[in-house]
Motif scaffolding. Structure first.
Motif, mmCIF file in Angstrom:
data_model
loop_
_atom_site.group_PDB
_atom_site.id
_atom_site.type_symbol
_atom_site.label_atom_id
_atom_site.label_comp_id
_atom_site.label_asym_id
_atom_site.label_seq_id
_atom_site.Cartn_x
_atom_site.Cartn_y
_atom_site.Cartn_z
ATOM 1 N N ALA B 332 0.835 -1.196 0.000
ATOM 2 C CA ALA B 332 0.000 0.000 0.000
ATOM 3 C C ALA B 332 0.870 1.246 0.000
ATOM 4 C CB ALA B 332 -0.917 -0.009 1.216
ATOM 5 N N ALA B 333 1.962 1.220 0.780
ATOM 6 C CA ALA B 333 2.852 2.381 0.808
ATOM 7 C C ALA B 333 3.481 2.599 -0.557
ATOM 8 C CB ALA B 333 3.937 2.191 1.869
ATOM 9 N N ALA B 334 3.934 1.499 -1.193
ATOM 10 C CA ALA B 334 4.557 1.627 -2.510
ATOM 11 C C ALA B 334 3.532 2.114 -3.533
ATOM 12 C CB ALA B 334 5.137 0.284 -2.945
ATOM 13 N N TYR B 340 11.356 4.193 -0.589
ATOM 14 C CA TYR B 340 11.723 3.250 0.471
ATOM 15 C C TYR B 340 11.839 3.915 1.836
ATOM 16 C CZ TYR B 340 14.533 -0.125 3.068
ATOM 17 O OH TYR B 340 14.993 -0.988 4.025
ATOM 18 N N TRP B 341 12.595 5.030 1.918
ATOM 19 C CA TRP B 341 12.862 5.628 3.232
ATOM 20 C C TRP B 341 11.611 6.261 3.814
ATOM 21 C CZ3 TRP B 341 16.834 3.937 5.664
ATOM 22 C CH2 TRP B 341 17.949 3.514 4.945
ATOM 23 N N LYS B 342 10.796 6.896 2.929
ATOM 24 C CA LYS B 342 9.551 7.478 3.434
ATOM 25 C C LYS B 342 8.611 6.388 3.915
ATOM 26 C CE LYS B 342 9.483 11.741 0.830
ATOM 27 N NZ LYS B 342 9.278 12.122 -0.565
ATOM 28 N N ALA B 343 8.527 5.301 3.158
ATOM 29 C CA ALA B 343 7.638 4.199 3.569
ATOM 30 C C ALA B 343 8.105 3.637 4.905
ATOM 31 C CB ALA B 343 7.621 3.114 2.500
ATOM 32 N N ILE B 347 5.320 4.510 7.565
ATOM 33 C CA ILE B 347 4.376 3.389 7.602
ATOM 34 C C ILE B 347 4.947 2.186 8.345
ATOM 35 C CG2 ILE B 347 2.960 1.834 6.202
ATOM 36 C CD1 ILE B 347 2.322 4.817 5.842
ATOM 37 N N ILE B 348 6.143 1.751 7.936
ATOM 38 C CA ILE B 348 6.636 0.461 8.419
ATOM 39 C C ILE B 348 7.158 0.569 9.846
ATOM 40 C CG2 ILE B 348 8.192 -1.441 7.923
ATOM 41 C CD1 ILE B 348 5.984 -0.925 5.820
#
Lengths: 263, 433
Positions: B332-334, B340-343, B347-348
């Protein structure tokens, strides 16, 4: 299966298909290890089209639409989305992803954020929209999917149907040009399927380009301008819904339809 | 009777539960005397608690606070509570508590560690409690440079030039990321400050100090001891091990082969070696490897080793949290276009860390208690001091009072951490509200 008999009339005034190409897939193949999931896929989607993709489980229909925003990588052939060719260039991928909205079978809302934060996160961090504007947009779309009063709750407090409508609103907040739906109603209780389908119909009425993987044949009949049947990783048949349901050509299609429609 | 048709004519309204479903008597019956077997167990447990308290409380209360040696203690207790009474000799704590807390730190400078401790608490507050004003975070970012200066003293320009390294690292991150991608940015942000600290910071300090002398009395690491030492090592190791552990956990999951191999190798090596071995390496072996004449502070060496040790464990705890996240969250983030770093950041990690809170805090508590191992390499932490005190002829033979005092102080810190983690878990629970 939603019953087509209780379907409302659809406003088709803005549902025109244009000549402009939204997605062009040519000679695309994909393997999982040595397993050939997608075979020689050719598909051109025009702006304003509503395409329903159906087929037995394992036929590669989800994989196909997940290739369009590169959640899955294809190994040969080309996919051009909104004029951008998908390659291993990360910048292109992020650009395509911000133009293409996706709705998942299991909603995939972010459980640690409120409904409103779910909707404003990507506009703020990807599109760099000012917070106030992002909140306005989010509330606008939450009203569209008819749950603005839930904005400050967390996803875990909502029903499945409500969560899926939030997921649609979240995708719309990025103002995408194309929407992908990966079995959006398969994880829902029967009484909640209708509210999600109604939201999708309303979206189609506004002229959104949509690719929908679903088993909701009522939705396909009413809304789609094209139905694609896939089996064993290939496109077996595609046609306008009346012809597809009224006069299927391939034996596989006939078998599938007889199983899914139950008579 | 089966099969009889039934149609409800009106729906039932909601009703309040019966009054017998609450009250102290019900609580007693349900929790202590729910069956004859549980009743016996309750009575036995109460008897045991009574037995322990009946022996411990008189010992704690019938005590001496004023004596100057263990023998004098015994005489005083015998005089006031009758011969043969055993009582605690708290006089040893009264005489030595300053040493147990500050070690050999010069007593006229006690205000410096106290101020440093207060500043540290103030700096941690906005990180631990998000309700506090965000402006306090400025304090949080200066305290890591201010506190070592307060503790060790010396030129004010040293912390300034060390802080400059952090600024340089940030600048490198912002400059390199758009040019060469985020991984190169992260590497540059790590490398530039290290190079600055190794080669630039020393001369810069000297230059600034000669231009404008600003210094306070410096205190040697030898003088550090007691709880001050434990808290210094513990807080630095705890605060540094979390970010390093996060990076290691992400590295271990990375698709980049070399990054992944390095992280796995590091984690497995550190976890496969006892902390005490690493401490011996820090205290003895490192001297052989460093160029002769370099003075690499022993406390700094120990802190680095404890931090690396904690980070390896932290990485595995966080990896557990990452593994518990459904794949859909990454997708969902992608799909929303987050890189990658923002996700990871938005989120992660917030979810993975939340899942790992009990494990993270257990590791923190473990690290804080492991700081007592430094007594084995000759640093005078509270345990090291207790040995020194027991070797003193005046206090020879004293055990319970010293260790009880040390245990109580450690308990205060560990219990606070444990309570905080429960508060955090409750605050972050978003599922059933």
């Amino acid at each position: 299966m939603s019953d087509p008999s209780n379907a409302r009339d659809i406003d088709r005034s803005r549902m025109a298909v244009r000549d402009e190409v939204a997605i062009r897939i040519a000679g695309m193949n994909k393997w999982y290890g040595s397993f050939h999931v997608l075979r020689d896929i050719d598909l051109t989607v025009h702006v304003g089209e509503r395409i329903v993709v159906c087929g037995p489980s394992g036929s590669g229909k989800s994989t196909l639409i997940r290739c369009i925003n590169r959640l899955e990588e294809h190994q040969s052939g080309s996919i051009v989305v909104d004029g951008i060719e998908l390659s291993s260039d990360l910048k292109n991928i992020d650009k395509v992803r911000s133009e293409v909205g996706m709705v998942f079978q299991h909603f995939n809302l972010f459980p640690h954020l409120t409904i409103l934060e779910n909707c404003t996160l990507a506009p703020i961090w990807v599109r760099k929209v000012p917070r106030r504007e992002a909140v306005e947009t989010a509330m606008h779309f939450l009203e569209k999917v008819r749950i603005p009063e839930q904005a400050l709750k967390y996803p875990g407090q909502l029903s499945g149907g409500q969560q899926q409508r939030v997921a649609i609103a979240r995708a719309l907040c990025m103002r995408p040009r194309i929407m992908l739906f990966d079995e959006p109603t398969s994880a829902l209780d029967p009484e909640m399927i209708k509210e999600v389908l109604d939201t999708m119909i309303a979206l189609a009425e506004e002229g959104m380009t949509m690719l929908v993987v679903t088993h909701e044949m009522g939705f396909a009949r009413q809304v789609a301008n094209r139905v694609i049947f896939m089996d064993q990783g290939q496109i077996v048949e595609q046609n306008a819904p009346e012809a597809f349901f009224g006069n299927p050509q391939s034996d596989r299609t006939k078998l599938f339809l007889s199983q899914i429609l139950g008579n | 009777m089966p099969g009889q048709p039934f149609v409800r004519s009106h729906m039932l309204p909601e009703r309040a539960p019966p009054a017998t479903a609450a009250g102290p008597l019900l609580w007693l019956r349900e929790n202590l005397f729910s069956s004859w077997f549980n009743a016996i167990l309750t009575l036995l447990s109460l008897g045991f608690v009574w037995y322990v308290l009946a022996h411990a409380l008189p010992w704690i209360v019938q005590s001496s606070w004023t004596a100057n040696s263990l023998t004098e203690c015994r005489q005083q207790i015998a005089a006031s509570h009758g011969p043969g009474t055993s009582g605690a000799c708290w006089a040893v704590i009264r005489e030595r508590y300053l040493q147990l807390i500050f070690g050999f730190y010069p007593s006229r400078l006690y205000w410096r560690p106290i101020l440093a401790f207060g500043l540290t608490l103030a700096a941690l507050a906005p990180i631990l409690f998000p309700a506090l004003p965000r402006r306090l975070l400025w304090l949080s970012s200066t305290v890591p440079f201010l506190v070592p200066w307060l503790l060790w003293g010396g030129s004010l320009w040293l912390p300034v030039s060390i802080a400059l390294g952090a600024v340089l690292g940030y600048a490198a991150l912002r400059l390199v990321t758009p040019l060469a991608g985020s991984l190169a940015g992260v590497i540059a942000a790590g490398l530039v400050p290290v190079l600055w600290w190794l080669f630039g910071a020393g001369p810069a300090t000297g230059l600034l100090q000669s231009a404008l002398p600003l210094a306070i009395d410096s205190v040697q690491s030898r003088a550090f001891g007691g709880f001050m030492l434990s808290i210094t090592i513990g807080i630095v190791a705890i605060t540094c091990s979390l970010p390093i552990g996060i990076l290691l956990a992400l590295g271990r999951q990375s698709d980049l082969f070399i990054v992944k191999t390095l992280c796995v190798g590091f984690i497995e090596f550190i976890r496969g070696v006892p902390l005490i071995t690493l401490l011996f390496v820090a205290s003895l072996l490192l001297n052989y490897f460093l160029p002769p004449g370099t003075s690499f502070d022993i406390i700094l060496r120990v802190i680095i080793m404890v931090t690396l040790f904690a980070a390896a464990y932290m990485a595995e705890v966080i990896r557990g949290g990452l593994a518990a996240l459904p794949r859909g969250q990454y997708e969902a983030a992608a799909a929303l276009g987050l890189d990658y770093w923002k996700a990871q950041r938005l989120i992660i990690m917030p979810q993975a860390l939340k899942i790992s809170i009990p494990g993270i805090v257990s590791t923190f508590i473990g690290v804080f208690k492991d700081t007592t191992l430094v007594s084995i390499i000759g640093l005078l932490d509270p345990l090291g001091f207790s040995n020194a005190i027991r070797a003193d002829t005046a206090w020879n033979g004293i055990v319970w009072e010293l260790y009880g005092f040390i245990a109580a102080l450690f308990f205060v810190f560990c219990f606070a951490m444990s309570r905080y983690s429960m508060y955090l878990e409750r605050k972050l629970a978003t599922e059933h509200r």
